[in-house]
Write an enzyme that holds these catalytic residues in place. Structure first.
Site, short mmCIF file in Angstrom:
data_model
loop_
_atom_site.label_atom_id
_atom_site.label_comp_id
_atom_site.label_asym_id
_atom_site.label_seq_id
_atom_site.Cartn_x
_atom_site.Cartn_y
_atom_site.Cartn_z
N ASP A 109 0.86 -1.18 0.00
CA ASP A 109 0.00 0.00 0.00
C ASP A 109 0.90 1.24 0.00
OD1 ASP A 109 -2.37 1.45 0.18
OD2 ASP A 109 -2.54 1.22 2.34
N LYS A 137 -1.24 -1.46 -4.53
CA LYS A 137 -2.04 -0.23 -4.71
C LYS A 137 -1.06 0.89 -5.00
CE LYS A 137 -5.32 -0.83 -1.05
NZ LYS A 137 -6.00 -0.17 0.07
P1 IMP Z 1 1.63 -0.28 3.91
O1 IMP Z 1 2.61 -0.31 5.03
O2 IMP Z 1 0.88 1.02 3.82
O3 IMP Z 1 2.20 -0.68 2.56
O4 IMP Z 1 0.48 -1.28 4.26
C1 IMP Z 1 0.62 -2.62 4.20
C2 IMP Z 1 -0.30 -3.28 5.20
O5 IMP Z 1 -1.50 -2.52 5.43
C3 IMP Z 1 -0.74 -4.59 4.61
O6 IMP Z 1 0.15 -5.63 4.95
C4 IMP Z 1 -2.13 -4.74 5.18
O7 IMP Z 1 -2.07 -5.38 6.45
C5 IMP Z 1 -2.64 -3.33 5.38
N1 IMP Z 1 -3.49 -2.89 4.26
C6 IMP Z 1 -3.22 -1.95 3.36
N2 IMP Z 1 -4.22 -1.79 2.48
C7 IMP Z 1 -5.16 -2.69 2.84
C8 IMP Z 1 -6.46 -3.03 2.31
O8 IMP Z 1 -6.97 -2.50 1.31
N3 IMP Z 1 -7.12 -4.02 2.97
C9 IMP Z 1 -6.62 -4.66 4.06
N4 IMP Z 1 -5.42 -4.38 4.58
C10 IMP Z 1 -4.70 -3.40 3.99
#
Ligand code: IMP
Ligand code: MG
Length: 186
Positions: A109, A137
C-alpha cells in the site's frame, strides 16, 4: 485448489473484486516465474503475518524449489487503512545470511511495512532479497518501492478477503472484495 462455487456464502457487505478462480490462475503464473527465476537455488521465504497466510499457503504449494519458510510479525496500530507505528510482533528464526530471501506480503500500500521489513532484512546480509505481493495499490505509495512479483495491481480501494482483514474480520472470504461501507480514513 478449490474453486469458488455457488455454495460459497457471499458476504452481503462485500462486492467481489477478484474471484477465487482468478486468484488461483494468477498464483500459478507467479509461482512459475519464481520457479524459473530461482532455478538451482534454495529460497528462504519470509512471510509477513497475519494477512499473508492464505496467499502463502496457495503460493508455496506451487513452488517446486527447495524452500525454507519463516515468518515475521509486523503490525500497525489501528484497524483501517493507515499504517501508523509499526511493531514487530515476531522476529525471524532462520539465519538468512548469504541466503536467497523472498519476502511475501499480502498487499503493498504506502510501502511503509515492506520498507521497514526490507531494511531489517538487509542488515542480515542475505545473498539476494526479492519481494512478492498479492496486491499492489500503486496510487498510495509514499516512496519508490516496487515489488518484484505482483499478483494484481488494484485501484485505491480498501479490500478484504483471501487473508486481508478489516479489524481482523473477512480474512476467510475465498475471494478479494471491496467493503460496501469502507472504513473512514484515519
Ligand atoms: P503499507 O505499510 O501502507 O504498505 O500497508 C501494508 C499493510 O496494510 C498490509 O500488509 C495490510 O495489512 C494493510 N493494508 C493496506 N491496504 C489494505 C487493504 O486494502 N485491505 C486490508 N489491509 C490493507
Ligand atoms: Mg491488516
Amino acid at each position: 485448489m478449490s474453486r469458488s462455487s455457488t455454495s460459497v456464502p457471499l458476504d452481503p457487505s462485500v462486492d467481489i473484486l477478484i474471484s477465487a478462480s482468478r486468484i488461483h490462475r494468477r498464483i500459478n503464473v507467479l509461482a512459475e516465474q519464481i520457479n524459473q527465476d530461482f532455478a538451482g537455488k534454495e529460497v528462504v521465504l519470509v512471510a509477513l503475518l497475519n494477512g499473508t497466510v492464505i496467499f502463502l499457503a496457495d503460493l508455496i504449494r506451487r513452488i517446486s524449489l527447495p524452500l525454507r519458510l519463516d515468518f515475521m510479525g509486523v503490525s500497525s496500530y489501528g484497524s483501517g487503512t493507515e499504517s501508523g507505528t509499526l511493531i514487530f510482533t515476531k522476529e525471524l528464526r532462520l539465519d538468512v545470511r548469504h541466503r536467497h530471501v523472498l519476502v511475501v506480503d499480502d498487499i503493498l500500500d504506502t510501502g511503509k511495512t515492506l520498507n521497514a521489513v526490507l531494511e531489517r532484512l538487509r542488515r542480515l546480509q542475505p545473498a539476494s532479497l526479492k519481494t512478492c505481493v498479492l496486491l499492489d495499490k500503486p496510487e498510495r505509495r509514499s516512496g519508490s518501492l516496487q515489488a518484484d512479483y505482483v499478483g494484481f495491481s488494484i485501484p485505491n480501494q480498501f479490500v478484504v478477503g483471501y487473508g486481508l482483514d478489516y479489524d481482523e474480520r473477512y480474512r476467510n472470504l475465498p475471494y478479494i472484495g471491496v467493503l460496501k461501507n469502507p472504513p473512514p480514513a484515519e
